[in-house]
Structure formats: C-alpha cells, structure tokens
Design a protein around this motif. Structure first.
Motif, PDB file in Angstrom:
ATOM      1  N   SER A  82      -4.632   7.480   3.638  1.00 55.09           N
ATOM      2  CA  SER A  82      -4.592   8.020   2.127  1.00 55.09           C
ATOM      3  C   SER A  82      -6.004   8.604   1.511  1.00 55.09           C
ATOM      4  CB  SER A  82      -4.237   6.642   1.451  1.00 55.09           C
ATOM      5  OG  SER A  82      -5.237   5.936   1.493  1.00 55.09           O
ATOM      6  N   TRP A 141       0.722  -1.249  -0.135  1.00 56.64           N
ATOM      7  CA  TRP A 141       0.039  -0.044  -0.024  1.00 56.64           C
ATOM      8  C   TRP A 141       0.871   1.000  -0.088  1.00 56.64           C
ATOM      9  CZ3 TRP A 141      -4.747   0.333  -1.545  1.00 56.64           C
ATOM     10  CH2 TRP A 141      -5.393   1.556  -1.137  1.00 56.64           C
ATOM     11  N   ASN A 142       1.916   1.048   0.834  1.00 57.53           N
ATOM     12  CA  ASN A 142       2.814   2.387   0.950  1.00 57.53           C
ATOM     13  C   ASN A 142       3.415   2.336  -0.587  1.00 57.53           C
ATOM     14  OD1 ASN A 142       2.626   3.249   3.608  1.00 57.53           O
ATOM     15  ND2 ASN A 142       4.887   3.437   3.721  1.00 57.53           N
ATOM     16  N   HIS A 157       1.571   4.186  -3.576  1.00 52.32           N
ATOM     17  CA  HIS A 157       1.212   5.525  -3.333  1.00 52.32           C
ATOM     18  C   HIS A 157       2.542   6.255  -3.693  1.00 52.32           C
ATOM     19  CE1 HIS A 157      -2.434   4.263  -1.186  1.00 52.32           C
ATOM     20  NE2 HIS A 157      -2.935   5.556  -1.559  1.00 52.32           N
ATOM     21  N   PRO A 164      -9.535   7.155   1.997  1.00 53.81           N
ATOM     22  CA  PRO A 164      -8.552   6.493   1.283  1.00 53.81           C
ATOM     23  C   PRO A 164      -8.924   6.484  -0.096  1.00 53.81           C
ATOM     24  CG  PRO A 164     -10.350   4.774   2.424  1.00 53.81           C
ATOM     25  CD  PRO A 164     -10.755   6.476   2.518  1.00 53.81           C
ATOM     26  N   ALA A 182      -6.666   5.340  -4.007  1.00 53.19           N
ATOM     27  CA  ALA A 182      -5.466   4.909  -4.903  1.00 53.19           C
ATOM     28  C   ALA A 182      -5.583   5.350  -6.167  1.00 53.19           C
ATOM     29  CB  ALA A 182      -5.493   3.368  -4.762  1.00 53.19           C
TER      30      ALA A 182
END
Length: 326
Positions: free
Chosen positions: A258, A135-136, A139, A260, A262
C-alpha cells in the motif's frame, strides 16, 4: 473490492433468533447468516469492531476476555465467515472463502453497526489474521472508520520469518543447543513460503503469556476426539476449514504494497514479546507508514497480549485511540 450495498438509513433486521434485550445473534451478511455480538458500553461511547485472528480463531467462546474493553468502547465481536458460530450455522453453505469476500463481509458488518448504533464511523481493530483483513478493509472503505488498531500486526510473511529465525538462533546459541542450530540451518535452505521452514522455530517463539492463552483454548476444546457438533465441534472444524482456505492469503500479504500508507489514523499496539508477528517488524512498518496520524505502543505480553494483558491494552486504546473518535 466489492462492497455490500450501504445500510445507512434502512431499518435494521432483528438478529435471527434474538430474544428481547439480547445483543448476540445472527445477521444476514454476504448471502449467509453470520454471528455478531455487541457488548455495549454507554450510548455516547465509540464503537469498535474487532476482527479475530486465525484464520478461523473465532472469539465467541472467549467473549468475557473483552469485558475490560467496555470501559472505553462498545465492542462488536464477529465470528467471520468460515469460523465459529457462523461456520456452525451452515457448514456446507459458507460460500466463497477469500480475502476479497471477507473484506466485503467486514464492510457490510461495519455498515450494519453504523446504522444499528447510530454512528457515522467506527474503529476497526484486527489481531493477527484480523489485522490483514482490517488492513484490506480500511483501504477499500476508509470513510467507514475513524481509526485502525492493529495488534499482533501482520506485515509481511518473509520479514516475519527472518525475524523469527534471528530470534530463535540467538536463543539456541545462548542455550548452546547445537541440534536446534543444525535444524535452523537446514530449514533456512527451504523456500521462505514453505511451512516446513517454520517447524524449528515453534519451540522458541512462544512466551509464557502466549502459552497460557493457548492452554485456555485447549481447555475449551477438551481432549481428543473432539465432538463433531456443538460449540466445540463448530470451533474446531471452522478453524481447520478457514486455515486451509485462507493461509495462502496470509503468506501472500504484504502491508508494504500500500506504499505503505493509510487514509485514516493508524495505531499499532504490540506485545513486547510477540515473535509470531514480530514486534520489531511491526515497529519498523509503523515508522515507514504515511498516515494522517499514527502511534506505536508496546505492552507486556506476546502475540495474544490484547487478551492476556487486557488492562494495559485498554489503557493504550484510551490514550491513543479514544482521542481520534471525536
């Protein structure tokens, strides 16, 4: 996040110690040699980089579990900094152990795979701790990835503990286990970040499929005392080393930070009985998520369903992820 210099267009070094035709070996990443295994499918198939859980739960001893995945993807397995064969290569020289450093390593591994295999983008998949790292990474460098796949999806420590406690309380109540209920009551008075709060939960949150997977790990590790060197020694010591260094990052992680949101498609495939990274928390997260495309799928199994129910997991990958790879 500090990304490694792009590798596209540069000649790829051979794996250290690589034999002709081998796809397993060490590559120089982030100032150390790190273990990478490429399990090829067809040259036209998409590439999937898998990030193991733990922290420190290197999958190199269990690579055969990924054989069914090769029907749909070329799969790259990586023993992360501080884990497995990478840890064993130079135990004293692992360098910085942080989410930031491992994110930079992941980016460099992805760039290496793109250049080595002639791809512009790959799929990034993460299980449990690996989902935090992935996930990190998406991003930090969304341009490297056609899709993200989470399984055993970590969302937020506090949300997970509350879900686990609710589930454990329901089971203890159904069993009329007053001693367990009293232990749950006492634990809930502790701060949610206190590891002691999880102690009464452990007997309730593991379904049989997860226990069977952990038994396979125990068979690999063998009886105590464990060897200090060799594959088993490296795996056990690396697991402890990584857990000590990175567990604070697990507790602090919040996918909601985030947004959230993406910038790439997101697919989460959960075991229906996952109560370690609870499926209800993951499902709510995907519902709340803003992404170009998203899907949430459940399969039989628990936290380790991607290993214990590989055929169903690959079926979900084929249905939801392959169409995103172009």
């Amino acid at each position: 996040m500090v990304a490694a210099a792009p590798l596209a267009g540069l000649p790829m070094p051979a794996f250290a110690g690589e034999t002709e035709g081998s796809t397993d070996g060490f590559v120089p990443i982030g100032g150390i040699e790190q273990w990478l295994s490429i399990r090829p499918a067809g040259p036209a198939d998409p590439v999937l980089l898998f990030l193991h859980g733990g922290p420190g739960e290197a999958m190199s001893p269990f690579a055969s579990l990924f054989d069914p995945w090769r029907h749909a993807f070329t799969v790259a397995l990586w023993d992360q900094r501080g884990a497995g064969r990478t840890f064993g290569r130079d135990r004293a020289g692992q360098g910085e152990m942080s989410l930031t450093r491992l994110t930079a390593d992941t980016i460099a591994i992805a760039e290496h795979l793109c250049a080595r295999l002639g791809k512009t983008k790959i799929v990034l998949a993460g299980q449990s701790w690996g989902s935090i790292l992935a996930w990190n990474t998406i991003h930090a460098r969304p341009d490297l990835f056609s899709a993200y796949v989470g399984t055993g999806q970590s969302v937020n420590w506090g949300r997970s503990i509350i879900s686990q406690e609710r589930y454990a309380r329901a089971r203890a109540t159904a069993a009329d286990d007053r001693e367990a209920l009293a232990a749950l009551d006492a634990a809930q008075r502790l701060p949610i970040s206190d590891m002691a709060r999880t102690a009464p939960l452990r007997r309730w949150i593991m379904p049989p499929a997860d226990l069977a997977f952990l038994e396979e790990q125990r068979r690999f590790v063998g009886a105590r005392p464990h060897p200090e060197t060799g594959p088993v020694g490296d795996w056990v010591a690396g697991f402890g080393f990584s857990a000590e260094a990175l567990t604070p990052a697990v507790v602090a992680f919040d996918a909601y930070a985030s947004g959230p949101s993406a910038a790439i498609p997101v697919v989460v495939i959960q075991g229906r009985d996952d109560h370690i990274t609870p499926t209800d928390v993951a499902e709510r997260f995907v519902s709340d998520l803003a992404a170009p495309a998203k899907a949430f799928a459940t399969i039989e199994g628990g936290h380790f369903a991607c290993y214990t129910n590989a055929q169903a997991f690959v079926g979900a990958l084929t249905a939801h992820v392959r169409p995103l790879t172009g």
